[in-house]
Write a protein that holds these residues in place. Structure first.
Motif: not given
Length: 236
Positions: A137-140, A144-146, A175-176
């Motif tokens: 979700v963060s990447a979309l 991105p969390i990473i 991240t995905i």
């Protein structure tokens, strides 16, 4: 990225302003060590779960007043406490030791209460699935969390990476990848949990834990450095 060349002064009195992709980032091995806590941090965080995975199937069903499962839980938990205590006594960071301790506390409680070794792994399965969803979700959402983790580790928490579209793109894809790996790994663990294959569940947890994390971390650092070098070269 800065391309300024500092005035000529002795190297030991004038800190140099970094420039270029290679100079903006710490060495690959240093970044990997910072992210994982070094070899010592990896080993210490893996000790409790390794002891449980190994001891649970080997110990007899009953050993004095306790079952073999309960002894495995006690030894695993005691190892996490001992590691944290040893680090604290040496005035070292106990973050990675506490990760091992907190990681097994709830699972140990559930397994002890139910007398079912599978429940030792249940919190980790749920946690891993949640992580997988949050990562994707963060990447979309283009946060991105990473990317945020990488910024803290490699760039001192700076936010300049947010303005670098190629870097955001590669960190979003990475991240995905992390999210998909988490979801697949925990889907396998869920199947093993419901199929009552507790020993196989332990092995997948052990070998799908730190080894996979190390591999993903190494790939992340390599991919980001490669992308930054390409961007730097294109801008020259």
């Amino acid at each position: 990225m800065s391309t300024e060349t500092p005035a000529s002064k002795p190297a030991d009195t004038e800190p140099r302003e970094p420039h270029g992709a290679d100079d903006d980032l710490p060495p690959f091995t240093e970044q990997l060590s910072q992210q994982l806590g070094g070899i010592k941090g990896v080993v210490e965080a893996a000790v409790p779960i390794t002891l449980f995975v190994v001891l649970n199937p080997l110990l007899p069903d009953q050993m004095g007043p306790l079952t073999g499962l309960q002894w495995a839980i006690i030894i695993s938990g005691a190892s996490a406490l001992a590691i944290a205590g040893w680090r604290a006594a040496r005035r070292e960071s106990i973050r990675h030791a506490l990760n091992g301790l907190f990681g097994i506390a709830l699972g140990a409680f559930l397994a002890w209460r139910s007398d079912d070794a599978r429940n030792f792994y249940l919190p980790g399965i749920i946690q891993g699935a949640i992580y997988g969803v949050l990562l994707i979700v963060s990447a979309l959402m283009r946060h991105p969390i990473i990317g945020w983790i990488y910024a803290v580790v490699a760039q001192g928490g700076k936010k300049e990476w947010r303005d670098n579209k190629p870097l955001v793109d590669v960190l979003s894809r990475i991240t995905i990848l992390w999210g998909v790996v988490f979801l697949v790994k925990n889907a396998v663990r869920s199947w093993l949990y419901y199929a009552d294959y507790e020993n196989a569940l332990g092995l997948v947890t052990l070998f799908g834990g730190w080894p996979v994390t190390i591999a993903l971390t190494a790939f992340t650092i390599w991919a980001v450095r490669r992308r930054m070098k390409a961007v730097e070269a294109a801008g020259k």
